[in-house]
Motif scaffolding. Structure first.
Motif, short mmCIF file in Angstrom:
data_model
loop_
_atom_site.label_atom_id
_atom_site.label_comp_id
_atom_site.label_asym_id
_atom_site.label_seq_id
_atom_site.Cartn_x
_atom_site.Cartn_y
_atom_site.Cartn_z
N VAL A 10 0.85 -1.19 0.00
CA VAL A 10 0.00 0.00 0.00
C VAL A 10 0.89 1.24 0.00
O VAL A 10 1.75 1.40 0.87
N ARG A 12 0.88 5.13 0.46
CA ARG A 12 0.05 6.13 1.12
C ARG A 12 0.15 7.47 0.39
O ARG A 12 0.66 8.46 0.93
N ARG A 13 -0.34 7.45 -0.82
CA ARG A 13 -0.44 8.63 -1.68
C ARG A 13 -1.71 8.45 -2.51
O ARG A 13 -2.17 7.32 -2.71
N HIS A 59 -7.29 2.00 -2.65
CA HIS A 59 -7.18 1.48 -1.29
C HIS A 59 -7.56 2.63 -0.35
O HIS A 59 -7.28 3.79 -0.66
N ASP A 61 -6.22 3.79 2.15
CA ASP A 61 -5.05 4.59 2.54
C ASP A 61 -4.28 5.16 1.36
O ASP A 61 -3.23 5.77 1.55
N GLY A 62 -4.74 4.94 0.15
CA GLY A 62 -4.05 5.46 -1.03
C GLY A 62 -4.20 4.55 -2.22
O GLY A 62 -5.23 4.51 -2.87
N GLU A 106 6.42 6.40 -2.33
CA GLU A 106 6.00 7.35 -1.30
C GLU A 106 6.99 8.51 -1.17
O GLU A 106 6.60 9.62 -0.85
#
Length: 109
Positions: A10, A12-13, A59, A61-62, A106
């Motif tokens: 994952v 996170r962006r 997702h 979270d990003g 990221e």
């Protein structure tokens, strides 16, 4: 096609930011490569057994990156196991590579 391995990570962006970064140097489709920016898929394969596929998914979270490795051998589909020393340590290398990819995606600004 027989799925051998799947690893995910994952990033996170925002999905569109990750898509842009993932496809920045993906090139174009060719004889051993499929680049589908719209579907978020980059696939590549060899002449014998290997098919690798990276796909991008939303997702919470990003963005989720999924990497899959398939055995596409039509004959002697058992031979890749011997040629790759029974794939001992292969999953760990895939997981390490995925962690590095997530870090890189990221970190890019």
């Amino acid at each position: 096609m027989r799925l051998l391995f799947e690893v995910t990570g994952v990033v996170r962006r925002p999905l569109e930011v990750v898509r842009e970064r993932m496809f920045a140097d993906a090139g174009e489709s060719g004889s051993h490569r499929l680049v589908d920016r719209e579907q978020g898929v980059i696939a590549y394969w060899g002449d014998w057994w290997y098919h690798g596929e990276d796909s991008l998914h939303p997702h919470p979270d990003g963005a989720l990156i999924r990497h899959r490795v398939y055995n596409i051998a039509r004959q002697g589909n058992w031979a890749p196991y011997l040629a790759n020393k029974l794939f001992i340590g292969y999953r760990a290398r895939l997981e390490d590579t995925m962690r590095a990819r997530v870090r890189d995606l990221e970190a890019q600004s």
